[in-house]
Design a protein around this motif. Structure first.
Motif, PDB file in Angstrom:
ATOM      1  N   GLU A 103       0.831  -1.203   0.000  1.00  0.00           N
ATOM      2  CA  GLU A 103       0.000   0.000   0.000  1.00  0.00           C
ATOM      3  C   GLU A 103       0.864   1.251   0.000  1.00  0.00           C
ATOM      4  O   GLU A 103       0.590   2.216  -0.720  1.00  0.00           O
ATOM      5  N   LEU A 104       1.913   1.252   0.794  1.00  0.00           N
ATOM      6  CA  LEU A 104       2.793   2.421   0.858  1.00  0.00           C
ATOM      7  C   LEU A 104       3.533   2.627  -0.458  1.00  0.00           C
ATOM      8  O   LEU A 104       3.710   3.760  -0.911  1.00  0.00           O
ATOM      9  N   LEU A 105       3.953   1.537  -1.090  1.00  0.00           N
ATOM     10  CA  LEU A 105       4.712   1.655  -2.329  1.00  0.00           C
ATOM     11  C   LEU A 105       3.866   2.211  -3.472  1.00  0.00           C
ATOM     12  O   LEU A 105       4.410   2.743  -4.435  1.00  0.00           O
ATOM     13  N   ASP A 106       2.555   2.101  -3.359  1.00  0.00           N
ATOM     14  CA  ASP A 106       1.670   2.629  -4.395  1.00  0.00           C
ATOM     15  C   ASP A 106       1.402   4.122  -4.246  1.00  0.00           C
ATOM     16  O   ASP A 106       0.798   4.735  -5.132  1.00  0.00           O
ATOM     17  N   LEU A 107       1.848   4.722  -3.158  1.00  0.00           N
ATOM     18  CA  LEU A 107       1.569   6.134  -2.905  1.00  0.00           C
ATOM     19  C   LEU A 107       2.573   7.028  -3.635  1.00  0.00           C
ATOM     20  O   LEU A 107       3.660   6.584  -4.024  1.00  0.00           O
ATOM     21  N   PRO A 108       2.245   8.314  -3.856  1.00  0.00           N
ATOM     22  CA  PRO A 108       3.173   9.244  -4.513  1.00  0.00           C
ATOM     23  C   PRO A 108       4.514   9.298  -3.778  1.00  0.00           C
ATOM     24  O   PRO A 108       4.553   9.197  -2.546  1.00  0.00           O
ATOM     25  N   HIS A 109       5.590   9.460  -4.517  1.00  0.00           N
ATOM     26  CA  HIS A 109       6.916   9.273  -3.941  1.00  0.00           C
ATOM     27  C   HIS A 109       7.257  10.187  -2.762  1.00  0.00           C
ATOM     28  O   HIS A 109       7.923   9.735  -1.823  1.00  0.00           O
ATOM     29  N   PRO A 110       6.824  11.464  -2.707  1.00  0.00           N
ATOM     30  CA  PRO A 110       7.194  12.258  -1.528  1.00  0.00           C
ATOM     31  C   PRO A 110       6.638  11.674  -0.233  1.00  0.00           C
ATOM     32  O   PRO A 110       7.330  11.610   0.790  1.00  0.00           O
ATOM     33  N   VAL A 111       5.383  11.213  -0.270  1.00  0.00           N
ATOM     34  CA  VAL A 111       4.756  10.613   0.905  1.00  0.00           C
ATOM     35  C   VAL A 111       5.341   9.234   1.174  1.00  0.00           C
ATOM     36  O   VAL A 111       5.603   8.862   2.325  1.00  0.00           O
ATOM     37  N   ARG A 112       5.542   8.452   0.123  1.00  0.00           N
ATOM     38  CA  ARG A 112       6.099   7.109   0.277  1.00  0.00           C
ATOM     39  C   ARG A 112       7.452   7.153   0.997  1.00  0.00           C
ATOM     40  O   ARG A 112       7.691   6.387   1.931  1.00  0.00           O
ATOM     41  N   GLU A 113       8.315   8.065   0.574  1.00  0.00           N
ATOM     42  CA  GLU A 113       9.639   8.144   1.171  1.00  0.00           C
ATOM     43  C   GLU A 113       9.568   8.520   2.644  1.00  0.00           C
ATOM     44  O   GLU A 113      10.272   7.964   3.489  1.00  0.00           O
ATOM     45  N   ARG A 114       8.687   9.472   2.963  1.00  0.00           N
ATOM     46  CA  ARG A 114       8.536   9.891   4.357  1.00  0.00           C
ATOM     47  C   ARG A 114       7.946   8.770   5.208  1.00  0.00           C
ATOM     48  O   ARG A 114       8.355   8.564   6.356  1.00  0.00           O
ATOM     49  N   ALA A 115       6.957   8.064   4.661  1.00  0.00           N
ATOM     50  CA  ALA A 115       6.310   6.993   5.414  1.00  0.00           C
ATOM     51  C   ALA A 115       7.297   5.861   5.705  1.00  0.00           C
ATOM     52  O   ALA A 115       7.333   5.316   6.822  1.00  0.00           O
ATOM     53  N   LEU A 116       8.117   5.497   4.726  1.00  0.00           N
ATOM     54  CA  LEU A 116       9.116   4.454   4.936  1.00  0.00           C
ATOM     55  C   LEU A 116      10.185   4.917   5.912  1.00  0.00           C
ATOM     56  O   LEU A 116      10.654   4.141   6.749  1.00  0.00           O
ATOM     57  N   ALA A 117      10.565   6.206   5.831  1.00  0.00           N
ATOM     58  CA  ALA A 117      11.551   6.741   6.765  1.00  0.00           C
ATOM     59  C   ALA A 117      11.021   6.720   8.188  1.00  0.00           C
ATOM     60  O   ALA A 117      11.785   6.578   9.151  1.00  0.00           O
ATOM     61  N   ALA A 118       9.694   6.852   8.335  1.00  0.00           N
ATOM     62  CA  ALA A 118       9.072   6.817   9.661  1.00  0.00           C
ATOM     63  C   ALA A 118       8.865   5.394  10.157  1.00  0.00           C
ATOM     64  O   ALA A 118       8.363   5.187  11.264  1.00  0.00           O
ATOM     65  N   GLY A 119       9.232   4.401   9.352  1.00  0.00           N
ATOM     66  CA  GLY A 119       9.124   3.014   9.768  1.00  0.00           C
ATOM     67  C   GLY A 119       7.937   2.275   9.207  1.00  0.00           C
ATOM     68  O   GLY A 119       7.800   1.072   9.402  1.00  0.00           O
ATOM     69  N   GLY A 120       7.040   2.997   8.515  1.00  0.00           N
ATOM     70  CA  GLY A 120       5.894   2.358   7.884  1.00  0.00           C
ATOM     71  C   GLY A 120       4.905   1.743   8.851  1.00  0.00           C
ATOM     72  O   GLY A 120       4.144   0.847   8.483  1.00  0.00           O
ATOM     73  N   GLN A 121       4.903   2.217  10.096  1.00  0.00           N
ATOM     74  CA  GLN A 121       4.042   1.633  11.119  1.00  0.00           C
ATOM     75  C   GLN A 121       2.770   2.457  11.290  1.00  0.00           C
ATOM     76  O   GLN A 121       2.828   3.634  11.674  1.00  0.00           O
ATOM     77  N   TRP A 122       1.627   1.836  11.023  1.00  0.00           N
ATOM     78  CA  TRP A 122       0.342   2.504  11.201  1.00  0.00           C
ATOM     79  C   TRP A 122      -0.038   2.497  12.684  1.00  0.00           C
ATOM     80  O   TRP A 122       0.138   1.499  13.378  1.00  0.00           O
ATOM     81  N   ARG A 123      -0.588   3.620  13.158  1.00  0.00           N
ATOM     82  CA  ARG A 123      -1.046   3.744  14.534  1.00  0.00           C
ATOM     83  C   ARG A 123      -2.528   4.088  14.551  1.00  0.00           C
ATOM     84  O   ARG A 123      -3.029   4.764  13.650  1.00  0.00           O
ATOM     85  N   PHE A 124      -3.214   3.648  15.590  1.00  0.00           N
ATOM     86  CA  PHE A 124      -4.645   3.887  15.729  1.00  0.00           C
ATOM     87  C   PHE A 124      -4.921   5.380  15.854  1.00  0.00           C
ATOM     88  O   PHE A 124      -4.282   6.089  16.626  1.00  0.00           O
ATOM     89  N   ALA A 125      -5.905   5.874  15.076  1.00  0.00           N
ATOM     90  CA  ALA A 125      -6.345   7.264  15.186  1.00  0.00           C
ATOM     91  C   ALA A 125      -7.810   7.341  15.586  1.00  0.00           C
ATOM     92  O   ALA A 125      -8.211   8.218  16.345  1.00  0.00           O
ATOM     93  N   ALA A 126      -8.618   6.432  15.058  1.00  0.00           N
ATOM     94  CA  ALA A 126     -10.051   6.338  15.337  1.00  0.00           C
ATOM     95  C   ALA A 126     -10.510   5.004  14.770  1.00  0.00           C
ATOM     96  O   ALA A 126      -9.767   4.354  14.023  1.00  0.00           O
ATOM     97  N   PRO A 127     -11.715   4.531  15.117  1.00  0.00           N
ATOM     98  CA  PRO A 127     -12.195   3.290  14.516  1.00  0.00           C
ATOM     99  C   PRO A 127     -12.158   3.347  12.989  1.00  0.00           C
ATOM    100  O   PRO A 127     -12.725   4.253  12.377  1.00  0.00           O
ATOM    101  N   GLY A 128     -11.440   2.403  12.373  1.00  0.00           N
ATOM    102  CA  GLY A 128     -11.335   2.372  10.918  1.00  0.00           C
ATOM    103  C   GLY A 128     -10.329   3.344  10.342  1.00  0.00           C
ATOM    104  O   GLY A 128     -10.197   3.451   9.119  1.00  0.00           O
ATOM    105  N   VAL A 129      -9.608   4.059  11.195  1.00  0.00           N
ATOM    106  CA  VAL A 129      -8.645   5.067  10.729  1.00  0.00           C
ATOM    107  C   VAL A 129      -7.290   4.798  11.366  1.00  0.00           C
ATOM    108  O   VAL A 129      -7.182   4.650  12.586  1.00  0.00           O
TER     109      VAL A 129
END
Length: 227
Positions: A103-129
């Protein structure tokens, strides 16, 4: 899909290098998925170069070249701020994130690079988010959001500005519908409830420079705890 939500002054500010890191990420990602924004950004950069070239030049410090070379060496060696932006190896990310990596690799490269640099770990924000914090500077923050269909944010307004760029899927907030490449801008005068549409999971880049202010019962709880 007309370019009506991105203020020309923001593009010029980006070209001049005076925006916060979260806002730079927003504009660079916007330009990566919208050809008209990329063209407008190029025009703004040309205008900024022309402006600075017309200004009287300041005398260069005696050690300016040495300082510049030292900065280049620091970046290339991973020192300083650049060290925090190094991406984990693909094998390491794949081991921790599994199929979420695709999913991350399919995103635009500026966001993809930042997300991978952050470790690619999703955290809970709200139900379903889920969210990944990408960049924070001053009072501004950039987050990558993963919103399951039918889920989203409770009704809220804002202390500052909120920019939400849709990277995949779509959401509606009771005011408008936003699909891939659309930018939702909201301020203190806006009250809305963004909800992802049925079907594709919605991915969005959200940049804020102030807290969200919830309404109704959730707002009462937020005020009770000093939010």
């Amino acid at each position: 899909m007309a370019l009506v939500s991105m203020d020309e002054e923001l593009l010029i500010a980006h070209a001049a290098g005076v925006l916060s890191a979260p806002m730079r990420l927003l504009i660079e990602t916007y330009a990566a998925i919208r050809d008209d924004v990329a063209v407008a950004l190029d025009v703004a950069e040309i205008a900024a170069v022309a402006f600075f070239e017309s200004e009287p030049a300041d005398a260069m410090a005696d050690d300016a070249v040495d300082v510049a070379l030292a900065l280049v060496e620091a970046v290339e060696s991973g020192a300083g701020e650049a060290a925090g932006l190094k991406s984990p190896t693909p094998a390491h990310v794949a081991q921790r994130a599994g199929t979420a990596l695709d999913e991350l690799l399919d995103l635009p490269h500026p966001v993809r690079e930042r997300a991978l640099a952050a470790g690619g770990q999703w955290r809970f924000a709200a139900p379903g988010v889920r969210r990944i914090e990408l960049s924070v500077e001053g009072g501004a923050k950039a987050e990558l959001l993963r919103i399951e269909p039918g889920h989203g944010s409770p009704t809220h307004t804002h202390e500052g500005n909120e920019f939400t760029l849709v990277l995949a899927g779509a959401f509606a907030d009771g005011i408008n519908r936003y699909g891939r490449g659309d930018l939702c801008t909201a301020g203190a005068e806006t009250t809305h409830r963004p909800i992802a549409e049925p079907g594709e999971t919605c991915f969005a880049l959200a940049v804020t420079d102030g807290s969200l202010k919830f309404t109704g019962a959730l707002g009462a709880v937020q005020r009770l705890f000093g939010g």
